[in-house]
Design a protein around this motif. Structure first.
Motif, PDB file in Angstrom:
ATOM      1  N   ASP A 106       0.843  -1.198   0.000  1.00  0.00           N
ATOM      2  CA  ASP A 106       0.000   0.000   0.000  1.00  0.00           C
ATOM      3  C   ASP A 106       0.875   1.244   0.000  1.00  0.00           C
ATOM      4  OD1 ASP A 106      -2.282  -1.552   0.070  1.00  0.00           O
ATOM      5  OD2 ASP A 106      -2.490  -1.454   2.251  1.00  0.00           O
ATOM      6  N   PRO A 107       0.437   2.302  -0.681  1.00  0.00           N
ATOM      7  CA  PRO A 107       1.233   3.531  -0.699  1.00  0.00           C
ATOM      8  C   PRO A 107       1.315   4.153   0.701  1.00  0.00           C
ATOM      9  CG  PRO A 107      -0.837   3.832  -1.896  1.00  0.00           C
ATOM     10  CD  PRO A 107      -0.768   2.395  -1.491  1.00  0.00           C
ATOM     11  N   ALA A 108       2.391   4.868   0.949  1.00  0.00           N
ATOM     12  CA  ALA A 108       2.631   5.469   2.269  1.00  0.00           C
ATOM     13  C   ALA A 108       1.510   6.421   2.675  1.00  0.00           C
ATOM     14  CB  ALA A 108       3.965   6.200   2.278  1.00  0.00           C
ATOM     15  N   VAL A 109       0.917   7.109   1.704  1.00  0.00           N
ATOM     16  CA  VAL A 109      -0.154   8.056   2.021  1.00  0.00           C
ATOM     17  C   VAL A 109      -1.370   7.344   2.624  1.00  0.00           C
ATOM     18  CG1 VAL A 109      -1.271   8.046  -0.261  1.00  0.00           C
ATOM     19  CG2 VAL A 109      -1.335  10.110   1.142  1.00  0.00           C
ATOM     20  N   GLU A 110      -1.549   6.067   2.326  1.00  0.00           N
ATOM     21  CA  GLU A 110      -2.664   5.296   2.866  1.00  0.00           C
ATOM     22  C   GLU A 110      -2.297   4.514   4.120  1.00  0.00           C
ATOM     23  OE1 GLU A 110      -4.335   2.704  -0.055  1.00  0.00           O
ATOM     24  OE2 GLU A 110      -4.539   4.290  -1.540  1.00  0.00           O
ATOM     25  N   SER A 111      -1.004   4.367   4.396  1.00  0.00           N
ATOM     26  CA  SER A 111      -0.615   3.449   5.465  1.00  0.00           C
ATOM     27  C   SER A 111       0.285   4.059   6.538  1.00  0.00           C
ATOM     28  CB  SER A 111       0.061   2.222   4.865  1.00  0.00           C
ATOM     29  OG  SER A 111       1.166   2.596   4.085  1.00  0.00           O
ATOM     30  N   TRP A 112       0.468   5.352   6.571  1.00  0.00           N
ATOM     31  CA  TRP A 112       1.361   5.974   7.554  1.00  0.00           C
ATOM     32  C   TRP A 112       0.802   5.920   8.973  1.00  0.00           C
ATOM     33  CZ3 TRP A 112      -0.378   9.892  10.577  1.00  0.00           C
ATOM     34  CH2 TRP A 112      -1.533  10.550  10.147  1.00  0.00           C
ATOM     35  N   ALA A 113      -0.516   5.920   9.123  1.00  0.00           N
ATOM     36  CA  ALA A 113      -1.125   6.018  10.459  1.00  0.00           C
ATOM     37  C   ALA A 113      -0.861   4.779  11.313  1.00  0.00           C
ATOM     38  CB  ALA A 113      -2.621   6.266  10.344  1.00  0.00           C
ATOM     39  N   ALA A 114      -0.865   3.608  10.722  1.00  0.00           N
ATOM     40  CA  ALA A 114      -0.687   2.378  11.502  1.00  0.00           C
ATOM     41  C   ALA A 114       0.686   2.325  12.182  1.00  0.00           C
ATOM     42  CB  ALA A 114      -0.928   1.152  10.628  1.00  0.00           C
ATOM     43  N   PRO A 115       1.802   2.576  11.474  1.00  0.00           N
ATOM     44  CA  PRO A 115       3.087   2.526  12.183  1.00  0.00           C
ATOM     45  C   PRO A 115       3.254   3.639  13.214  1.00  0.00           C
ATOM     46  CG  PRO A 115       3.422   2.993   9.840  1.00  0.00           C
ATOM     47  CD  PRO A 115       1.969   2.701  10.027  1.00  0.00           C
TER      48      PRO A 115
END
Length: 156
Positions: A106-115
């Motif tokens: 998934d692109p970082a813009v969609e997945s930054w919140a989880a980490p």
């Protein structure tokens, strides 16, 4: 108004930590609600479709939503044990989320919140880590009640 026996800076830090716990709890409670939402949300497409796209059964969103909802409640209870359990529950959910985003590229813009949330909740779990793991299993004991004792009589 100040509380007795606490240094002055402690009041502000306790308030800030309480605000942090409530903010995170609201975020994850909202996340839990969106997992149960039947269609698209104002934040993204329907989680029923997202979970299938990620390779999970559609019903898995209910499990994740329930875990997020219960953990959100545990975070706002002002007790180290419940906050530890809430934070650790979310750590496990977020490990799954981060892994899912990595595996699915998934692109970082969609997945930054989880980490980011994983790091924050990992720190909170460590901050509330019990001194002994058995403290998680036993019921909290009420504070001891002191009973007045008879004064020893003095001779004389």
């Amino acid at each position: 108004m100040t509380l007795p026996n606490l240094p002055e800076g402690t009041h502000m830090s306790k308030r800030l930590m309480t605000v942090l716990y409530w903010f995170l709890a609201c975020e994850f409670a909202l996340g839990a609600v969106t997992k149960y939402w039947p269609g698209d949300t104002i934040f993204s497409s329907a989680y029923s479709a997202k979970f299938v796209d990620w390779g999970y059964p559609s019903w898995m969103r209910f499990v994740v939503g329930a875990l997020e909802g219960v953990a959100a409640v545990l975070l706002v209870i002002p007790n180290r044990r419940t906050r530890f359990l809430g934070a650790m529950t979310l750590v496990f959910v977020l490990i799954g989320a981060v892994t899912t985003h990595i595996v699915n590229h998934d692109p970082a813009v969609e997945s930054w919140a989880a980490p980011v949330h994983l790091v924050i909740l990992g720190i909170l779990a460590l901050a509330n880590w019990p001194a002994d793991w058995r403290h998680l299993l036993r019921a909290p004991t009420p504070p001891a009640v002191r009973t007045p004792q008879a004064e020893p009589s003095s001779p004389g």
